[in-house]
Write an enzyme that holds these catalytic residues in place. Structure first.
Site, PDB file in Angstrom:
ATOM      1  N   SER A   1       0.742  -1.149   0.140  1.00  0.00           N
ATOM      2  CA  SER A   1       0.288  -0.003   0.069  1.00  0.00           C
ATOM      3  C   SER A   1       0.797   1.398  -0.025  1.00  0.00           C
ATOM      4  CB  SER A   1      -0.884  -0.048   1.248  1.00  0.00           C
ATOM      5  OG  SER A   1      -1.536   1.276   1.410  1.00  0.00           O
TER       6      SER A   1
ATOM      7  N   TYR B   1      -2.425  -1.153  10.932  1.00  0.00           N
ATOM      8  CA  TYR B   1      -2.412  -1.592   9.520  1.00  0.00           C
ATOM      9  C   TYR B   1      -1.318  -1.148   8.775  1.00  0.00           C
ATOM     10  CZ  TYR B   1      -3.915  -1.981   4.678  1.00  0.00           C
ATOM     11  OH  TYR B   1      -3.942  -2.149   3.416  1.00  0.00           O
TER      12      TYR B   1
ATOM     13  N   LYS C   1       1.980  -3.696   6.906  1.00  0.00           N
ATOM     14  CA  LYS C   1       2.006  -3.666   5.575  1.00  0.00           C
ATOM     15  C   LYS C   1       3.603  -3.473   5.149  1.00  0.00           C
ATOM     16  CE  LYS C   1      -0.727  -4.829   3.009  1.00  0.00           C
ATOM     17  NZ  LYS C   1      -1.461  -6.189   2.954  1.00  0.00           N
TER      18      LYS C   1
HETATM   19  P1  NAD Z   1     -10.704  -7.405   1.572  1.00  0.00           P
HETATM   20  O1  NAD Z   1     -10.952  -7.307   2.980  1.00  0.00           O
HETATM   21  O2  NAD Z   1     -12.047  -7.120   0.624  1.00  0.00           O
HETATM   22  O3  NAD Z   1      -9.933  -8.626   1.009  1.00  0.00           O
HETATM   23  C1  NAD Z   1      -9.055  -9.270   1.753  1.00  0.00           C
HETATM   24  C2  NAD Z   1      -9.328 -10.801   1.870  1.00  0.00           C
HETATM   25  O4  NAD Z   1      -8.581 -11.639   2.472  1.00  0.00           O
HETATM   26  C3  NAD Z   1     -10.928 -11.082   2.324  1.00  0.00           C
HETATM   27  O5  NAD Z   1     -11.757 -11.876   1.425  1.00  0.00           O
HETATM   28  C4  NAD Z   1     -10.660 -11.675   3.855  1.00  0.00           C
HETATM   29  O6  NAD Z   1     -11.565 -12.508   4.173  1.00  0.00           O
HETATM   30  C5  NAD Z   1      -9.465 -12.576   3.499  1.00  0.00           C
HETATM   31  N1  NAD Z   1      -8.565 -12.794   4.714  1.00  0.00           N
HETATM   32  C6  NAD Z   1      -8.078 -11.867   5.587  1.00  0.00           C
HETATM   33  N2  NAD Z   1      -7.490 -12.390   6.504  1.00  0.00           N
HETATM   34  C7  NAD Z   1      -7.195 -13.700   6.096  1.00  0.00           C
HETATM   35  C8  NAD Z   1      -6.595 -14.946   6.611  1.00  0.00           C
HETATM   36  N3  NAD Z   1      -5.823 -14.665   7.696  1.00  0.00           N
HETATM   37  N4  NAD Z   1      -6.565 -15.754   5.910  1.00  0.00           N
HETATM   38  C9  NAD Z   1      -7.327 -16.287   4.812  1.00  0.00           C
HETATM   39  N5  NAD Z   1      -7.900 -15.003   4.350  1.00  0.00           N
HETATM   40  C10 NAD Z   1      -7.854 -13.835   4.977  1.00  0.00           C
HETATM   41  O7  NAD Z   1      -9.569  -6.295   1.195  1.00  0.00           O
HETATM   42  P2  NAD Z   1      -9.040  -5.756  -0.222  1.00  0.00           P
HETATM   43  O8  NAD Z   1      -9.315  -4.184  -0.335  1.00  0.00           O
HETATM   44  O9  NAD Z   1      -9.476  -6.582  -1.160  1.00  0.00           O
HETATM   45  O10 NAD Z   1      -7.400  -5.769   0.078  1.00  0.00           O
HETATM   46  C11 NAD Z   1      -6.846  -6.658  -0.453  1.00  0.00           C
HETATM   47  C12 NAD Z   1      -5.458  -6.520  -0.265  1.00  0.00           C
HETATM   48  O11 NAD Z   1      -4.761  -5.216  -0.706  1.00  0.00           O
HETATM   49  C13 NAD Z   1      -5.016  -6.372   1.496  1.00  0.00           C
HETATM   50  O12 NAD Z   1      -3.734  -7.029   1.542  1.00  0.00           O
HETATM   51  C14 NAD Z   1      -4.926  -4.939   1.587  1.00  0.00           C
HETATM   52  O13 NAD Z   1      -3.995  -4.583   2.823  1.00  0.00           O
HETATM   53  C15 NAD Z   1      -4.379  -4.378   0.192  1.00  0.00           C
HETATM   54  N6  NAD Z   1      -4.493  -2.976  -0.048  1.00  0.00           N
HETATM   55  C16 NAD Z   1      -6.017  -2.802  -0.086  1.00  0.00           C
HETATM   56  C17 NAD Z   1      -6.261  -1.135  -0.405  1.00  0.00           C
HETATM   57  C18 NAD Z   1      -7.771  -0.719  -0.585  1.00  0.00           C
HETATM   58  O14 NAD Z   1      -7.931   0.582  -0.219  1.00  0.00           O
HETATM   59  N7  NAD Z   1      -8.436  -1.796  -0.923  1.00  0.00           N
HETATM   60  C19 NAD Z   1      -5.220  -0.360  -0.649  1.00  0.00           C
HETATM   61  C20 NAD Z   1      -3.798  -0.753  -0.400  1.00  0.00           C
HETATM   62  C21 NAD Z   1      -3.579  -2.171  -0.275  1.00  0.00           C
HETATM   63  C1  WQD Z   2      -9.906   9.436   0.805  1.00  0.00           C
HETATM   64  C2  WQD Z   2      -9.906  10.978   1.089  1.00  0.00           C
HETATM   65  C3  WQD Z   2     -10.520  11.738   3.344  1.00  0.00           C
HETATM   66  C4  WQD Z   2     -14.342   9.122   3.842  1.00  0.00           C
HETATM   67  C5  WQD Z   2      -7.257   4.420   3.223  1.00  0.00           C
HETATM   68  C6  WQD Z   2      -6.160   3.923   3.877  1.00  0.00           C
HETATM   69  C7  WQD Z   2      -4.934   3.536   3.069  1.00  0.00           C
HETATM   70  C8  WQD Z   2      -5.330   2.735   1.937  1.00  0.00           C
HETATM   71  C9  WQD Z   2      -6.516   3.253   1.227  1.00  0.00           C
HETATM   72  C10 WQD Z   2      -5.153   0.308   2.220  1.00  0.00           C
HETATM   73  C11 WQD Z   2      -9.282  11.611   2.223  1.00  0.00           C
HETATM   74  C12 WQD Z   2     -11.595  11.935   2.544  1.00  0.00           C
HETATM   75  C13 WQD Z   2     -13.125   9.822   3.326  1.00  0.00           C
HETATM   76  C14 WQD Z   2     -15.374  10.257   4.226  1.00  0.00           C
HETATM   77  C15 WQD Z   2     -14.074  12.091   3.772  1.00  0.00           C
HETATM   78  N1  WQD Z   2      -5.752   1.230   2.208  1.00  0.00           N
HETATM   79  N2  WQD Z   2     -12.987  11.465   3.209  1.00  0.00           N
HETATM   80  N3  WQD Z   2     -14.995  11.282   3.895  1.00  0.00           N
HETATM   81  O1  WQD Z   2      -7.517   7.589   3.800  1.00  0.00           O
HETATM   82  O2  WQD Z   2      -6.342   7.948   1.520  1.00  0.00           O
HETATM   83  O3  WQD Z   2      -6.579   5.670   2.373  1.00  0.00           O
HETATM   84  O4  WQD Z   2      -7.738   3.613   2.072  1.00  0.00           O
HETATM   85  O5  WQD Z   2      -4.046   0.198   2.315  1.00  0.00           O
HETATM   86  O6  WQD Z   2      -4.073   2.706   3.805  1.00  0.00           O
HETATM   87  O7  WQD Z   2      -5.718   4.722   4.947  1.00  0.00           O
HETATM   88  O8  WQD Z   2      -8.819   6.595   1.701  1.00  0.00           O
HETATM   89  O9  WQD Z   2     -11.070   6.745   0.932  1.00  0.00           O
HETATM   90  O10 WQD Z   2     -10.537   6.655   3.449  1.00  0.00           O
HETATM   91  O11 WQD Z   2     -10.195   8.810   2.025  1.00  0.00           O
HETATM   92  O12 WQD Z   2     -13.615  13.281   3.348  1.00  0.00           O
HETATM   93  O13 WQD Z   2     -16.359   9.850   4.648  1.00  0.00           O
HETATM   94  O14 WQD Z   2     -11.398  11.292   1.526  1.00  0.00           O
HETATM   95  O15 WQD Z   2     -10.257  12.567   4.519  1.00  0.00           O
HETATM   96  O16 WQD Z   2      -9.002  13.020   2.095  1.00  0.00           O
HETATM   97  P1  WQD Z   2      -7.338   7.297   2.377  1.00  0.00           P
HETATM   98  P2  WQD Z   2     -10.282   7.034   2.096  1.00  0.00           P
END
Ligand code: NAD
Ligand code: WQD
Length: 352
Positions: free
Chosen positions: A134, A160, A164
């Site tokens: 991330s 969190y 990562k």
């Molecule tokens: P998500 O919660 O939709 O998907 C994660 C999946 O992993 C879920 O289906 C959950 O049931 C499964 N899971 C969690 N812990 C587990 C375990 N111990 N064993 C087996 N399965 C497990 O989340 P997502 O948004 O799809 O995120 C996927 C990956 O991407 C994560 O590693 C997250 O950190 C990373 N990521 C997500 C975002 C985002 O904004 N969505 C941003 C950056 C990084």
């Molecule tokens: C985006 C913008 C908020 C909600 C998060 C995690 C990051 C990554 C992605 C996994 C910001 C604003 C939000 C609301 C708002 N996840 N906002 N009202 O914070 O950039 O990133 O998700 O790795 O680790 O921190 O994403 O969508 O929460 O916010 O004004 O109800 O929207 O302040 O400026 P963020 P977000």
């Protein structure tokens, strides 16, 4: 010759399910392990709903196993059963606020889970892995756009984000210890949107923490108003700026990186940004969503959310140079596809 077998951890989740679709469309064989902690499966169904729909959309089979990656015995059974060529590792807990309340659960799930997975891979001679990292690992940006040389681990404000970062460090150490390892860490910016069919998308539990699903629920009438966290940031309109990336572009980035890592001579640890390189403010996103849904959406300007930063956007040239990937979709596509998914699935993957 048959195409490689990819083990996808967390493949029933948001990013995982879209990537499974992309992998199947590229003819890979896909095995998914997911413990369903954040994915919905109907009672009595063989597959989580997202993957049932992926099978229907592709006409291909997903080999699904309800397994927790922290469980070494069960994971070993999976590696004994399939001849895995590469792992895509999505499984993690990801709610920033929750991670501050239950940090041990996050560290155990995300760090112990990853280290068990890596150990089982090593025991079976599987050395190739694509990791879901991330942009949060960059902490507070020292400069923009963020490239992969930007320091990591400084100013990660929540467990969190730290989990990562720590897992990336473990992976770097592993690659230094043995040249057989090949690990690509994909640092996502802000993944949003849904598959253009509206069949699969993001299905947050309870009230969404993230901007796009929150706006979608305001548009559908499920939530009354958007609260905009902070209007005094140093940005063009005072609201926070982020690099939103369409989920289909993100999934395509995984398959491009996979083709690269599967080359026999590819080894070592490398991190790559997956972003568009463009930043949009909260008000920009809101405006685009209003266009998509055809109505004005109510909002309030409220104080900043703790831990938030002014701006974050990617320099994604390394991904382009290394595995020829660039994002193709813009903010209007992201909002349109989110809105289609929201309208078609007002209760997400649950039938009611
Ligand atoms: P998500 O919660 O939709 O998907 C994660 C999946 O992993 C879920 O289906 C959950 O049931 C499964 N899971 C969690 N812990 C587990 C375990 N111990 N064993 C087996 N399965 C497990 O989340 P997502 O948004 O799809 O995120 C996927 C990956 O991407 C994560 O590693 C997250 O950190 C990373 N990521 C997500 C975002 C985002 O904004 N969505 C941003 C950056 C990084
Ligand atoms: C985006 C913008 C908020 C909600 C998060 C995690 C990051 C990554 C992605 C996994 C910001 C604003 C939000 C609301 C708002 N996840 N906002 N009202 O914070 O950039 O990133 O998700 O790795 O680790 O921190 O994403 O969508 O929460 O916010 O004004 O109800 O929207 O302040 O400026 P963020 P977000």
């Amino acid at each position: 010759m048959s195409l490689p077998v990819i083990l996808v951890t967390g493949g029933a989740g948001y990013v995982g399910s879209h990537t499974v679709l992309e992998l199947l469309n590229n003819n890979y064989t896909v095995v998914v392990v997911d413990n369903l902690v954040n994915a919905h499966k109907d009672k009595g169904a063989d597959l989580p709903e997202a993957l049932r729909r992926v099978e229907r959309m592709t006409g291909r089979t997903v080999y699904f196993h309800s397994v927790d990656i922290q469980n070494k015995e069960e994971l070993t059974r999976i590696f004994n059963h399939y001849k895995i060529d590469c792992v895509m590792h999505f499984a993690a807990l990801k709610a920033v606020g929750e991670s501050c309340q239950i940090p041990l659960t996050y560290y155990q799930n995300n760090i112990t889970g990853s280290s068990v997975l890596l150990e089982v891979m090593k025991n079976h001679g599987v050395y190739k892995l694509v990791y879901s990292s991330s942009a949060t690992v960059y902490g507070i940006p020292q400069y923009l756009p963020l490239d992969e040389k930007h320091p990591t681990g400084q100013g990660c404000t929540n467990p969190y984000g730290k989990s990562k970062y720590f897992v990336e460090e473990i992976m770097k150490d592993l690659c230094s210890s043995d040249p057989l390892w090949a690990i690509i860490s994909l640092r996502y910016f802000n993944p949003v949107g849904a598959h253009e069919s509206g069949e699969i998308g993001e299905d947050p539990l309870g009230i969404p923490n993230n901007l796009m699903p929150f706006i979608a629920q305001v548009a559908s009438g499920k939530l009354p108003r958007l609260q905009i966290f902070g209007s005094d940031y140093n940005t063009h309109d005072g609201t926070g700026v982020r690099d939103y990336i369409h989920i289909s572009d993100l999934s395509a980035g995984h398959v491009s990186s996979l083709k690269c890592i599967l080359k026999p001579d590819y080894t070592g640890f490398m991190a790559f940004n997956l972003g568009t390189g463009k930043g949009y403010s909260v008000l920009d996103v809101l405006k685009s969503f209003e266009k998509a849904c055809g109505k004005k959406l109510p909002y309030d300007l409220v104080p900043r959310r703790p831990g938030d930063i002014d701006s974050s956007y990617a320099d994604a040239t390394l991904s382009k140079k290394t595995f020829n990937w660039t994002a193709t979709k813009g903010i209007d596509d992201m909002c349109q596809d989110t809105w289609l998914w929201q309208q078609k699935n007002p209760n997400g993957f649950k039938s009611q």
